[in-house]
Enzyme design. Structure first.
Site, PDB file in Angstrom:
ATOM      1  CB  THR A  80      -0.744   0.133   1.450  1.00  0.00           C
ATOM      2  OG1 THR A  80      -1.463  -1.015   1.401  1.00  0.00           O
ATOM      3  CG2 THR A  80      -1.890   1.044   1.280  1.00  0.00           C
ATOM      4  CB  THR A 125      -3.401  -1.457  -1.207  1.00  0.00           C
ATOM      5  OG1 THR A 125      -2.431  -2.512  -1.274  1.00  0.00           O
ATOM      6  CG2 THR A 125      -4.831  -1.749  -0.957  1.00  0.00           C
ATOM      7  NE  ARG A 150      -6.961  -9.157   2.517  1.00  0.00           N
ATOM      8  CZ  ARG A 150      -6.116  -8.135   2.624  1.00  0.00           C
ATOM      9  NH1 ARG A 150      -5.930  -7.268   1.595  1.00  0.00           N
ATOM     10  NH2 ARG A 150      -5.139  -8.186   3.525  1.00  0.00           N
ATOM     11  CB  VAL A 151     -12.235  -5.835   1.737  1.00  0.00           C
ATOM     12  CG1 VAL A 151     -11.751  -4.491   2.204  1.00  0.00           C
ATOM     13  CG2 VAL A 151     -13.329  -6.111   0.735  1.00  0.00           C
ATOM     14  N   GLY A 152      -9.076  -5.610   2.529  1.00  0.00           N
ATOM     15  CA  GLY A 152      -7.952  -5.354   3.608  1.00  0.00           C
ATOM     16  C   GLY A 152      -8.329  -3.943   4.355  1.00  0.00           C
ATOM     17  CG  ASP A 153      -4.959  -2.148   6.168  1.00  0.00           C
ATOM     18  OD1 ASP A 153      -4.597  -3.003   5.089  1.00  0.00           O
ATOM     19  OD2 ASP A 153      -4.115  -1.538   6.718  1.00  0.00           O
ATOM     20  CB  THR A 179       1.983  -0.418   4.581  1.00  0.00           C
ATOM     21  OG1 THR A 179       2.275  -1.453   3.367  1.00  0.00           O
ATOM     22  CG2 THR A 179       3.046  -0.129   5.391  1.00  0.00           C
ATOM     23  N   GLY A 226      -3.405  -6.583   6.358  1.00  0.00           N
ATOM     24  CA  GLY A 226      -4.355  -5.649   6.816  1.00  0.00           C
ATOM     25  C   GLY A 226      -5.413  -6.275   7.730  1.00  0.00           C
TER      26      GLY A 226
END
Ligand code: ASP
Length: 347
Positions: free
Chosen positions: A207, A225, A235-238, A258, A261
Site C-alpha cells: 500500500t 492498494t 478479500r478486503v484489507g485495511d 501498510t 491488513g
C-alpha cells in the site's frame, strides 16, 4: 528495472518545486485555518515506502502552490496507481488467486468527510473513485460491482488492469501455492522475484498511505492498494476501512498503515494511532504502541508478518513504526524534497 533505481531516476528527472516554508507559530490563527495550534514547517506530505518519493512530488506541486491537502493526497496517490512497474497499487497490481485485480482505496479530509471503495475491478484510479464516493454520494464505502457501476457512471473508463507481467507472476504462484493465500508472499518463494525475500523487505509490500498538511494547517489522507497478492476473491484489507488503514482528525493528526491488513483491522490501527496522539504521544511513539498492541495478540508471530504505521500530527511532525525492518517512508516539505527514511521497527 529495479523499482528503487527507477524511482531514484524519476525523482531526479521530474525535478522539484522549491517553495518558501510557511512557519506558523503555536496557537496562531492563519486566515481560513483551523483553530488548532500549528508550529511546524508547513506544508508537508509523507507517504509509505519508496514509491512515496515520486508520489510526494506530485502532492508537493499542489501543496507548494497553496493547494488543499485533500487535492495533494489524491494527486500523489494517483502516481503509483498509474505506474506499470509497481505491482502493489492500482494498474498492474498483482491479482487475487483467481487472476482478478481488485483494488481498495480510501480518502479522508479535514472535515472528517471520507469515502472508500473496496474490491473494485477494472478502474485504474480507485483513489479518485473514493473521493467521488465522499463528495457525490451519501455513503462512505462502495464495494465490488456496485463500486464499478458507480465509477462508470462517474465517467471512469473500464479497463483491463492485469498486465502480462502480473499474469505471469500469478501463474508462477499457482504452480506452487496450491491455490492457498498467505500473507506477505508477493515476491517470496514463487520464482517471481529474488529468492529469500522476507515480509516487509523493500520488494515485498503493498500500500501507499499518504498524509498531508497544507499551508492552512489542514490535514488529509489517502490510502490505495491492490491488497494482498493472491488473496481469496472478495478479500478486503485495511486500506479502505476508515479507522483501520486511514484516519484523519483535524484537531489531532492523521495516520495510515501498510502490511497485513487483517491485523490492522483487528486493532483499528490508524484510529488508535490518532487517539494515542490525542493523549500526547508523539507520532512515532503512537505508531510504536499500535504495533505493540498487534504483537500482544497470542496468535501473532511478529517474525512472520509486517505491519507499518505512519503518522503526522497537527504540527506536521511525522513518525512511523513497523514490526519488521525494511519499512521506509518518504517526507517532502520545502526543506526536504524527497527524503526516504528507514522506518524504525520492533524486530
Ligand atoms: N495493507 C494492505 C492490505 O492488507 C497490504 C499491504 O500494505 O501490504 O490489503
Amino acid at each position: 528495472m529495479d523499482r528503487r533505481r527507477f524511482l531514484q531516476g524519476a525523482s531526479v528527472a521530474s525535478g522539484v518545486l522549491l517553495a518558501q516554508p510557511v512557519r506558523v507559530n503555536a496557537g496562531s490563527a492563519v486566515s481560513g485555518a483551523s483553530t488548532a495550534p500549528a508550529d511546524g514547517v508547513l506544508p508537508r506530505v509523507c507517504s509509505t515506502w519508496d514509491f512515496g518519493v515520486a508520489a510526494n512530488q506530485a502532492a508537493w506541486k499542489v501543496l507548494s502552490t497553496g493547494g488543499r491537502a485533500l487535492d495533494a493526497v489524491e494527486a500523489g496517490a494517483r502516481i503509483p496507481e498509474a505506474d506499470l512497474r509497481n505491482h502493489s497499487v492500482g494498474r498492474a497490481g498483482y491479482p487475487d488467486r483467481d487472476g482478478k485485480v481488485t483494488l481498495d482505496a480510501s480518502i479522508m479530509d479535514e472535515n472528517g468527510d471520507c469515502g472508500a471503495v473496496a474490491a473494485l475491478e477494472h478502474i485504474a484510479h480507485p483513489i479518485s473513485v473514493a473521493r467521488r464516493v465522499m463528495e457525490r454520494t451519501p455513503h462512505v464505502l462502495l464495494v465490488g460491482d456496485g463500486a464499478l457501476q458507480f465509477a462508470m457512471e462517474q465517467g471512469f473508463p473500464k479497463e483491463e488492469l492485469l498486465t502480462p507481467e502480473s499474469r505471469e507472476a500469478w501463474q508462477a504462484w499457482l504452480k506452487t501455492a496450491k491455490y492457498k493465500p498467505s500473507a506477505n508472499s508477493e515476491i517470496r518463494d514463487y520464482g517471481v522475484g529474488p529468492a529469500g525475500s522476507k515480509p516487509g523487505d523493500a520488494r515485498n509490500h503493498d500500500t501507499i498511505g499518504m498524509l498531508a498538511i497544507d499551508a492552512r494547517g489542514n490535514l488529509s489522507g489517502a490510502c490505495t492498494t491492490s491488497g494482498m497478492a493472491w488473496k481469496l476473491h472478495g478479500r478486503v484489507g485495511d486500506s479502505p476501512i476508515i479507522g483501520a488503514g486511514l484516519y484523519v482528525d483535524n484537531e489531532v493528526g492523521a495516520a495510515t498503515s501498510t502490511g497485513v491488513g487483517e491485523e490492522v483491522i483487528r486493532n483499528v490501527g490508524s484510529f488508535l494511532v490518532v487517539e494515542l496522539m490525542r493523549q500526547g504521544r508523539s507520532p512515532e511513539d503512537a505508531c510504536r504502541e499500535a504495533v505493540e498492541r498487534i504483537l500482544k495478540r497470542k496468535s501473532v508471530r511478529g517474525a512472520d508478518i509486517q505491519v507499518g504505521f505512519l503518522a503526522m500530527d497537527k504540527r506536521g511532525r511525522v513518525g512511523a513504526w513497523a514490526i519488521q525492518k525494511g519499512f521506509s517512508y518518504a517526507v517532502c516539505d520545502a526543506g526536504k524534497q524527497d527524503a526516504l527514511i528507514p522506518g524504525k521497527s520492533t524486530y
